[in-house]
Design a protein around this motif. Structure first.
Motif, PDB file in Angstrom:
ATOM      1  N   LEU A  65      88.998  36.290  48.429  1.00 19.48           N
ATOM      2  CA  LEU A  65      88.170  36.209  47.234  1.00 19.48           C
ATOM      3  C   LEU A  65      86.906  35.430  47.590  1.00 19.48           C
ATOM      4  N   THR A  66      85.749  36.051  47.329  1.00 18.83           N
ATOM      5  CA  THR A  66      84.469  35.441  47.691  1.00 18.83           C
ATOM      6  C   THR A  66      83.603  35.295  46.447  1.00 18.83           C
ATOM      7  N   ASN A  67      82.996  34.121  46.305  1.00 23.98           N
ATOM      8  CA  ASN A  67      82.069  33.879  45.206  1.00 23.98           C
ATOM      9  C   ASN A  67      80.759  33.347  45.792  1.00 23.98           C
ATOM     10  N   ILE A  68      79.626  33.944  45.364  1.00 18.38           N
ATOM     11  CA  ILE A  68      78.320  33.532  45.853  1.00 18.38           C
ATOM     12  C   ILE A  68      77.424  33.238  44.652  1.00 18.38           C
ATOM     13  N   LEU A  69      77.006  31.991  44.526  1.00 18.38           N
ATOM     14  CA  LEU A  69      76.089  31.558  43.479  1.00 18.38           C
ATOM     15  C   LEU A  69      74.775  31.159  44.147  1.00 18.38           C
ATOM     16  N   ALA A  70      73.656  31.734  43.698  1.00 21.20           N
ATOM     17  CA  ALA A  70      72.380  31.490  44.375  1.00 21.20           C
ATOM     18  C   ALA A  70      71.247  31.354  43.371  1.00 21.20           C
ATOM     19  N   TYR A  71      70.238  30.587  43.780  1.00 17.05           N
ATOM     20  CA  TYR A  71      69.032  30.383  42.965  1.00 17.05           C
ATOM     21  C   TYR A  71      67.823  30.420  43.887  1.00 17.05           C
ATOM     22  N   ARG A  72      66.744  31.124  43.445  1.00 18.27           N
ATOM     23  CA  ARG A  72      65.517  31.177  44.235  1.00 18.27           C
ATOM     24  C   ARG A  72      64.322  31.039  43.298  1.00 18.27           C
ATOM     25  N   LYS A  73      63.255  30.429  43.856  1.00 20.71           N
ATOM     26  CA  LYS A  73      62.028  30.247  43.091  1.00 20.71           C
ATOM     27  C   LYS A  73      60.842  30.520  44.010  1.00 20.71           C
ATOM     28  N   PHE A  74      59.848  31.214  43.463  1.00 16.35           N
ATOM     29  CA  PHE A  74      58.619  31.523  44.191  1.00 16.35           C
ATOM     30  C   PHE A  74      57.438  31.142  43.311  1.00 16.35           C
ATOM     31  N   ARG A  75      56.452  30.445  43.900  1.00 20.10           N
ATOM     32  CA  ARG A  75      55.257  30.036  43.162  1.00 20.10           C
ATOM     33  C   ARG A  75      54.038  30.287  44.029  1.00 20.10           C
ATOM     34  N   GLN A  76      53.020  30.903  43.447  1.00 19.70           N
ATOM     35  CA  GLN A  76      51.802  31.196  44.196  1.00 19.70           C
ATOM     36  C   GLN A  76      50.585  30.941  43.319  1.00 19.70           C
ATOM     37  N   ARG A  77      49.533  30.394  43.925  1.00 22.03           N
ATOM     38  CA  ARG A  77      48.250  30.201  43.271  1.00 22.03           C
ATOM     39  C   ARG A  77      47.161  30.757  44.172  1.00 22.03           C
ATOM     40  N   MET A  78      46.206  31.470  43.593  1.00 24.36           N
ATOM     41  CA  MET A  78      45.184  32.113  44.408  1.00 24.36           C
ATOM     42  C   MET A  78      43.868  32.214  43.659  1.00 24.36           C
ATOM     43  N   ALA A  79      42.780  32.380  44.445  1.00 30.09           N
ATOM     44  CA  ALA A  79      41.453  32.650  43.902  1.00 30.09           C
ATOM     45  C   ALA A  79      40.636  33.343  44.981  1.00 30.09           C
ATOM     46  N   SER A  80      39.786  34.279  44.560  1.00 31.29           N
ATOM     47  CA  SER A  80      38.918  34.982  45.505  1.00 31.29           C
ATOM     48  C   SER A  80      37.805  35.662  44.723  1.00 31.29           C
ATOM     49  N   PRO A  81      36.610  35.786  45.327  1.00 31.70           N
ATOM     50  CA  PRO A  81      35.531  36.536  44.674  1.00 31.70           C
ATOM     51  C   PRO A  81      35.776  38.039  44.812  1.00 31.70           C
ATOM     52  N   ILE A  82      35.860  38.737  43.685  1.00 32.90           N
ATOM     53  CA  ILE A  82      36.207  40.154  43.715  1.00 32.90           C
ATOM     54  C   ILE A  82      35.125  40.990  44.381  1.00 32.90           C
ATOM     55  N   ASP A  83      33.847  40.651  44.151  1.00 30.22           N
ATOM     56  CA  ASP A  83      32.781  41.514  44.669  1.00 30.22           C
ATOM     57  C   ASP A  83      32.599  41.380  46.179  1.00 30.22           C
ATOM     58  N   ILE A  84      33.124  40.324  46.792  1.00 28.29           N
ATOM     59  CA  ILE A  84      33.021  40.083  48.243  1.00 28.29           C
ATOM     60  C   ILE A  84      31.566  40.135  48.689  1.00 28.29           C
ATOM     61  N   THR A  85      30.665  39.520  47.922  1.00 30.83           N
ATOM     62  CA  THR A  85      29.253  39.482  48.275  1.00 30.83           C
ATOM     63  C   THR A  85      28.705  38.088  47.997  1.00 30.83           C
ATOM     64  N   THR A  86      27.426  37.882  48.361  1.00 31.48           N
ATOM     65  CA  THR A  86      26.759  36.615  48.083  1.00 31.48           C
ATOM     66  C   THR A  86      26.080  36.616  46.716  1.00 31.48           C
ATOM     67  N   ALA A  87      26.200  37.695  45.962  1.00 26.28           N
ATOM     68  CA  ALA A  87      25.581  37.784  44.633  1.00 26.28           C
ATOM     69  C   ALA A  87      26.572  37.346  43.556  1.00 26.28           C
ATOM     70  N   ASP A  88      26.027  36.830  42.459  1.00 23.54           N
ATOM     71  CA  ASP A  88      26.852  36.395  41.339  1.00 23.54           C
ATOM     72  C   ASP A  88      27.125  37.599  40.437  1.00 23.54           C
ATOM     73  N   ILE A  89      28.025  38.459  40.916  1.00 25.10           N
ATOM     74  CA  ILE A  89      28.330  39.689  40.181  1.00 25.10           C
ATOM     75  C   ILE A  89      29.700  39.591  39.528  1.00 25.10           C
ATOM     76  N   PHE A  90      30.722  39.421  40.366  1.00 25.31           N
ATOM     77  CA  PHE A  90      32.092  39.410  39.874  1.00 25.31           C
ATOM     78  C   PHE A  90      32.847  38.348  40.669  1.00 25.31           C
ATOM     79  N   ASN A  91      32.622  37.099  40.306  1.00 22.89           N
ATOM     80  CA  ASN A  91      33.073  36.002  41.157  1.00 22.89           C
ATOM     81  C   ASN A  91      34.409  35.389  40.763  1.00 22.89           C
ATOM     82  N   ASN A  92      34.664  35.296  39.482  1.00 27.27           N
ATOM     83  CA  ASN A  92      35.828  34.538  39.035  1.00 27.27           C
ATOM     84  C   ASN A  92      37.083  35.402  39.058  1.00 27.27           C
ATOM     85  N   ASN A  93      38.014  35.049  39.928  1.00 25.30           N
ATOM     86  CA  ASN A  93      39.269  35.790  40.024  1.00 25.30           C
ATOM     87  C   ASN A  93      40.349  34.801  40.440  1.00 25.30           C
TER      88      ASN A  93
END
Length: 595
Positions: free
Chosen positions: A153-181
């Motif tokens: 008889l086998t019993n397996i109790l498990a818990y997992r957690k994943f957390r991620q934070r990120m930011a990047s400019p969507i337009d991938i340029t030096t212009a202020d077009i679509f920066n907040n992401n």
């Protein structure tokens, strides 16, 4: 004790260094318990370079695992395990332009920064810093109890957690077009499984059990676009905030048994009954924005689904070293929801037939396995990109996906010290009745037929090959080794991985096509006769093939207006790709030590 250390240098722009260290040790704690500790550290310099920002685009990861085994009695075995991993840096998550609309806004800005989009481009220039930080950890308690008569008889109790934070400019340029992401993910899940296994030596053996999953996945995303316009501080011209929570509770009972009809023939049958409860809470608002980036959305939807999946199989020992087998299975992937519309996406049901041979021939000098497979996915779930300012990915059901082919694996001793191993796969896939996929930029128009853009902005991709699925793939390794001095054995090895062309999209958009390619590697070194110490020098991707890991259309090219007053979308669109460790030639050395 085990130790693995590696250092290499790649042809990526910048320093191109890569280093890793892994170590593990086992030691007794008492007469009936033991502990295993393992840890790792990896450092990968950037795969691309930002010409306008002095920012670290590489990745650093570290973590560890601990496992404690305790046998309080001869009938009880307890294993407690925990692990932790931390990762910082965008690494292979950085996109650069693979194609930009000729004369369009993005091409014009990139040209001013000395960047030309191309299938091998690995440069970008941005006006904002990005980041990516993630943590994943969890624990598990496994209890195994001998209940008598060889039953466990086998019993397996498990818990997992994943957390991620990120930011990047969507337009991938030096212009202020679509920066907040900016965004983040928070996943946590608890699982519980209990199962009973019969003695494996019995003529009839089986296992049966129950399984429970409780998953909560939370996502948030804040986006803002100024589109090059003057905007008061604290505001964006267009903005949107997504707050989403998905929950899944899954209950299942399963059984699988094997019966030996004779010494040469065995039958296997198994089934799993699943009850899923799935919900999605989605709220989109547009704070601090002159105009909304997305339509305001606020919905809370849920669904339930019952399913019975099963598998049947037969094994037949044709000869002492030749096994023939056949299996038929019906699988299950639960329903979900489209994240923007809340529309229910039906379950995916694969039905698969496989027949094959597993053999060891010529006095065990050749191991040869052959399998033929035919699978039909009813209601195949797929993500399709939807270009446009308020777009992302839509989740769709294909009427069916068919995949059939053959797989061959081999491992041969050609001569004393000379080994050959590898495999070949032919995989013919085809979408069936997948009619509402959004069109790609510049797709030929029409009112009927497949692979034409209809007036409603969708296309029928029925008959196309599965996205990112080459028809042919092959890998092969040849290795030769012989004693060279005292207790040392020298070796030289070559390997190749080949795949035919494929598309990263269902629509066969040429800008997302990856050509057929062969990646070749070489290595040489020496190890002690007892394999305690191995030193290897290597080169991976010998001919420096610049193969991307993914390619995608810029979804907001519809709002980029260039010098001629025409949008980039009307001029053919803009596209991104990214690179990973196998996209560059790497030269390095590894050391393995085992005590």
């Amino acid at each position: 004790m085990l130790v693995h250390a590696e250092y290499g240098n790649t042809t990526a722009p910048g320093s191109g260094n890569v280093a890793s260290l892994q170590a593990a040790v086992n030691f007794p704690v008492s007469a009936n318990s033991a502990l295993r500790l393992s840890t790792f550290f990896t450092r990968q310099d950037a795969f691309v370079k930002d010409l306008a920002q002095d920012q670290n685009l590489g990745n650093t990861s570290y973590g560890g695992r601990v496992k404690y085994l305790w046998e309080p009695t001869e009938a009880v075995r307890l294993t407690l395990a925990g692990d932790y991993q931390h990762s910082k840096g965008r690494g292979d998550g950085v996109f650069v332009h693979s194609y930009t609309a000729p004369g369009g806004l993005i091409a014009t800005i990139n040209a001013a920064n000395g960047i030309t989009a191309s299938p091998t481009n690995n440069l970008l220039a941005t006006d904002g810093l990005g980041y990516l930080v993630s943590k994943v950890y969890g624990g598990q308690l496994k209890a195994e109890v001998d209940v008598g008569g060889g039953f466990t008889l086998t019993n397996i109790l498990a818990y997992r957690k994943f957390r991620q934070r990120m930011a990047s400019p969507i337009d991938i340029t030096t212009a202020d077009i679509f920066n907040n992401n900016e965004g983040g993910y928070d996943y946590r899940q608890t699982t519980e499984e209990i199962r009973l296994s019969s003695p494996a030596t019995s003529r009839f053996s089986f296992q049966l059990g129950l399984f429970y999953l409780n998953l909560r996945a939370k996502q948030y995303l804040l986006q803002g676009a100024n589109l090059g316009l003057p905007v008061p501080p604290g505001l964006s011209f267009a903005g949107g905030f997504l707050d989403q929570t998905a929950r899944t509770k899954s209950y299942a009972g399963f059984f699988e048994g094997q019966f030996e009809i004779s010494d040469a023939v065995r039958l296997t049958a198994g089934g799993r009954y699943t009850h899923d409860v799935i919900s999605l809470r989605d709220k989109i608002t547009n704070p601090s924005a002159v105009i909304p980036l997305y339509p305001n959305i606020d919905f809370d939807v849920s669904t339930k689904q019952n399913n019975f999946s099963y598998r049947f199989g037969v094994d037949y020992d044709v000869a002492p070293d030749v096994l023939a087998y056949a299996t038929y299975s019906r699988g299950y992937k639960g329903p979900t929801f489209d994240q923007l519309s809340g529309a229910r996406v039906a379950p995916e049901i694969p039905k698969s037939i496989e027949v094959g041979l597993k053999s060891t021939l010529f006095d065990r000098r050749l191991r040869l396995n052959i399998a033929l497979f035919d699978t039909k996915y009813d209601g195949f779930q797929t993500l399709a990109q939807a270009p446009g300012l308020s777009a992302g990915f839509v989740t769709l059901n294909a009427g069916q996906l068919k995949t059939r082919g053959v797989e061959v694996e081999y491992n041969a001793l050609l001569a004393e010290g000379l080994k050959l191993s590898g495999g070949v796969t032919y995989n013919n896939t085809e979408y069936k009745n997948l009619k509402n996929v959004p069109c790609y930029y510049g797709q030929p128009t029409g009112t009927s037929g497949t692979n034409v853009c209809r007036p409603n902005g969708t296309t029928d991709v029925s008959g196309n090959q599965l996205a990112n699925a080459p028809r042919w793939s092959m890998n092969s390794t040849v290795r030769y080794e012989r004693p060279v001095s005292g207790d040392w054995v020298g070796f030289v090895q070559g390997d190749v991985y080949y795949r035919t062309s494929a598309y990263f999209t269902q629509t066969r958009d040429q800008q997302t096509r990856i050509n057929g390619n062969a990646i070749i590697g070489l290595s040489f070194g020496a190890h002690t006769a007892d394999d305690r110490l191995t030193i290897t020098a290597f080169v991976r991707n010998l001919f420096d093939k610049r193969v991307p890991t993914y390619a995608i259309a810029d979804p907001v090219a519809t709002v980029y207006t260039g010098p001629a007053g025409v949008t980039d979308a009307a001029l053919g669109g803009d596209y991104w790709h990214n690179f990973g460790p196998n996209s560059y030639r790497t030269i390095g050395v590894t050391l393995n030590y085992r005590m």
